[in-house]
Design an enzyme around this catalytic site. Structure first.
Site, PDB file in Angstrom:
ATOM      1  N   LYS A 133       0.893  -1.187   0.178  1.00 54.22           N
ATOM      2  CA  LYS A 133       0.012  -0.026  -0.135  1.00 54.22           C
ATOM      3  C   LYS A 133       0.794   1.339   0.103  1.00 54.22           C
ATOM      4  CE  LYS A 133      -3.832  -2.517   1.958  1.00 54.22           C
ATOM      5  NZ  LYS A 133      -4.579  -2.469   3.550  1.00 54.22           N
ATOM      6  N   GLN A 145      -4.293  -1.269   9.767  1.00 52.21           N
ATOM      7  CA  GLN A 145      -4.481  -2.534   9.199  1.00 52.21           C
ATOM      8  C   GLN A 145      -5.278  -3.403  10.186  1.00 52.21           C
ATOM      9  OE1 GLN A 145      -3.885  -3.257   6.087  1.00 52.21           O
ATOM     10  NE2 GLN A 145      -4.244  -5.560   6.251  1.00 52.21           N
ATOM     11  N   ASP A 153     -10.691   3.810   4.226  1.00 53.69           N
ATOM     12  CA  ASP A 153     -11.260   2.461   4.520  1.00 53.69           C
ATOM     13  C   ASP A 153     -12.691   2.272   4.336  1.00 53.69           C
ATOM     14  OD1 ASP A 153      -9.336   0.198   4.441  1.00 53.69           O
ATOM     15  OD2 ASP A 153      -8.715   0.692   6.433  1.00 53.69           O
TER      16      ASP A 153
HETATM   17  N1  GUN Z   1      -7.300  -6.102   6.245  1.00 57.14           N
HETATM   18  C1  GUN Z   1      -7.504  -6.791   5.302  1.00 57.14           C
HETATM   19  N2  GUN Z   1      -8.215  -6.043   4.346  1.00 57.14           N
HETATM   20  C2  GUN Z   1      -8.090  -4.644   4.924  1.00 57.14           C
HETATM   21  C3  GUN Z   1      -8.500  -3.456   4.243  1.00 57.14           C
HETATM   22  O1  GUN Z   1      -8.923  -3.258   3.189  1.00 57.14           O
HETATM   23  N3  GUN Z   1      -8.067  -2.508   5.027  1.00 57.14           N
HETATM   24  C4  GUN Z   1      -7.639  -2.551   6.338  1.00 57.14           C
HETATM   25  N4  GUN Z   1      -7.577  -1.592   7.251  1.00 57.14           N
HETATM   26  N5  GUN Z   1      -7.435  -3.885   6.901  1.00 57.14           N
HETATM   27  C5  GUN Z   1      -7.604  -4.784   6.120  1.00 57.14           C
END
Ligand code: GUN
Length: 296
Positions: free
Chosen positions: A52, A96, A119
Site C-alpha cells: 500500500k 490494518q 477504508d
Molecule cells: N485487512 C484486510 N483487508 C483490509 C483492508 O482493506 N483495510 C484494512 N485496514 N485492513 C485490512
C-alpha cells in the site's frame, strides 16, 4: 471462460489516480497523503501494508508506515491515530486489520476522523454507504469488485448474486453495493454464511458469486451454475512443499475445477487483490479533495 484480470483493471484506476495526484499538486500545491498503521507481525498483513505504501509513493503521493509491536496498547494506537487526525499532510489514515487481540478494534476505528477514513470502516461512512449518500468513501475491496464488473461490462441488473461471507470489510458492504440502484448494480442479493442451511443450492442458483468466507477452495464445481460469474475475494495460504516458501496462495474458490463452468472468473493471485490497493488510493485522493474543497 474469460479471466477477469485485476492487474489490467487496477492499472486503469491507478492511471487516473496518478493524473489526479499530479493535478492536485500542480494546481493546488498540495500532495495527497496516506499514512498506514500496522500493529503486530502477521506476515500477510506486513506484505499488504508494504504494498500500500509503495504504491501510494509510486503514484506521487506522500505516504508513511507506522509499525507498532505485538504488545502495543490501546492508548498507544489511539494516541497515534489522534496525531494523524491532526496532521494536515495526512489526508487518509488506514489501520490494518486485524490488530493484536488485546486491542479493541471497534474503538480504534471510531477514533479515526471520518473525513480521513479511506477504508470506509467508520460508522459514519458505513451509514452513508447504506443510505446511498455517495459523496464520501466507498469500501476498497467491494468497490474494487464493482470496478471489475464495470470494466468487463458484466450485466448485473436483476441478476441473482450470492455473497458468501458476512464480514464488515467485504460481505456486508458488497451486499449494499450490488443491491443499490445503478448500472452494474441492481442485483438481487442473497447473503450466505456459516449458518446458511441450503448454501450449496443457493450458490448453484446464482448468476454471480462473490466468495469472501476465508475457507480455502470452498466453492466447488457442483455449487456453480453453467455460465456464472465467479469473483474470488479469498487469499489463503496453504502448505505446498514444492514451493521455496513452503506455501502457496489459493482463493475461496476451487479454481481448477470451477473455471470451466464460468463465463467470467477472477484468479488468485492477480484477481481482486490488486483492486483493493487501487480503490484505497482513489479514496485517499478523494479524502484530500474533501479536506481542501477541491473538485477535480
Ligand atoms: N485487512 C484486510 N483487508 C483490509 C483492508 O482493506 N483495510 C484494512 N485496514 N485492513 C485490512
Amino acid at each position: 471462460m474469460q479471466l477477469i484480470e485485476g492487474k489490467v483493471v487496477s492499472a486503469s484506476v491507478l492511471d487516473q489516480v496518478k493524473k489526479d495526484v499530479e493535478i492536485i499538486k500542480e494546481k493546488h500545491g498540495i500532495t495527497p497523503g496516506l499514512e498506514v498503521v500496522i500493529a503486530g507481525d502477521d506476515p500477510a498483513s506486513q506484505v499488504y501494508v508494504r504494498n500500500k505504501v509503495l504504491k501510494a509513493t509510486e503514484m506521487g503521493m506522500h505516504s508513511a508506515k507506522h509499525e507498532l509491536s505485538n504488545e502495543t496498547t490501546q492508548e498507544e494506537i489511539l494516541g497515534l491515530v489522534d496525531k494523524l487526525n491532526n496532521d494536515p499532510k495526512v489526508h487518509g489514515i488506514l489501520v490494518q486489520s486485524p490488530p493484536p487481540p488485546q486491542i479493541d478494534e471497534r474503538s480504534v476505528i471510531d477514533s479515526i476522523n471520518p473525513q480521513k477514513d479511506v477504508d470506509c470502516f467508520h460508522p459514519y461512512n458505513v451509514g452513508k454507504l447504506l443510505i446511498g449518500d455517495e459523496d464520501g468513501f466507498l469500501p476498497c475491496t467491494p468497490n474494487g469488485v464493482m470496478a471489475m464488473l464495470e470494466h468487463y461490462d458484466i450485466e448485473t441488473s436483476g441478476k441473482h448474486a450470492v455473497v458468501l461471507g458476512r464480514s464488515n470489510i467485504v460481505g456486508k458492504p458488497m451486499m449494499v453495493l450490488m443491491s443499490r440502484k445503478g448500472k452494474y448494480a441492481n442485483s438481487t442479493v442473497t447473503m450466505c454464511h456459516s449458518r446458511t442451511q441450503n448454501l450449496e443450492e443457493m450458490c448453484a442458483s446464482a448468476d454471480i458469486i462473490v466468495a469472501a468466507i476465508g475457507v480455502p477452495q470452498f466453492v466447488k464445481e457442483n455449487m456453480v451454475k453453467e455460465g456464472a460469474v465467479v469473483i474470488d475475494v479469498g487469499i489463503n495460504r496453504i502448505e505446498d512443499a514444492s514451493k521455496k516458501s513452503g506455501f502457496r496462495l489459493v482463493g475461496d474458490v476451487d479454481f481448477d475445477n470451477v473455471a470451466e463452468k464460468c463465463s467470467y472468473i477472477t484468479p488468485v493471485p492477480g484477481g481482486v487483490g490488486p483492486m483493493t490497493i487501487a480503490m484505497l488510493l482513489k479514496n485517499a485522493v478523494t479524502a484530500c479533495c474533501l479536506q481542501h474543497g477541491i473538485t477535480l
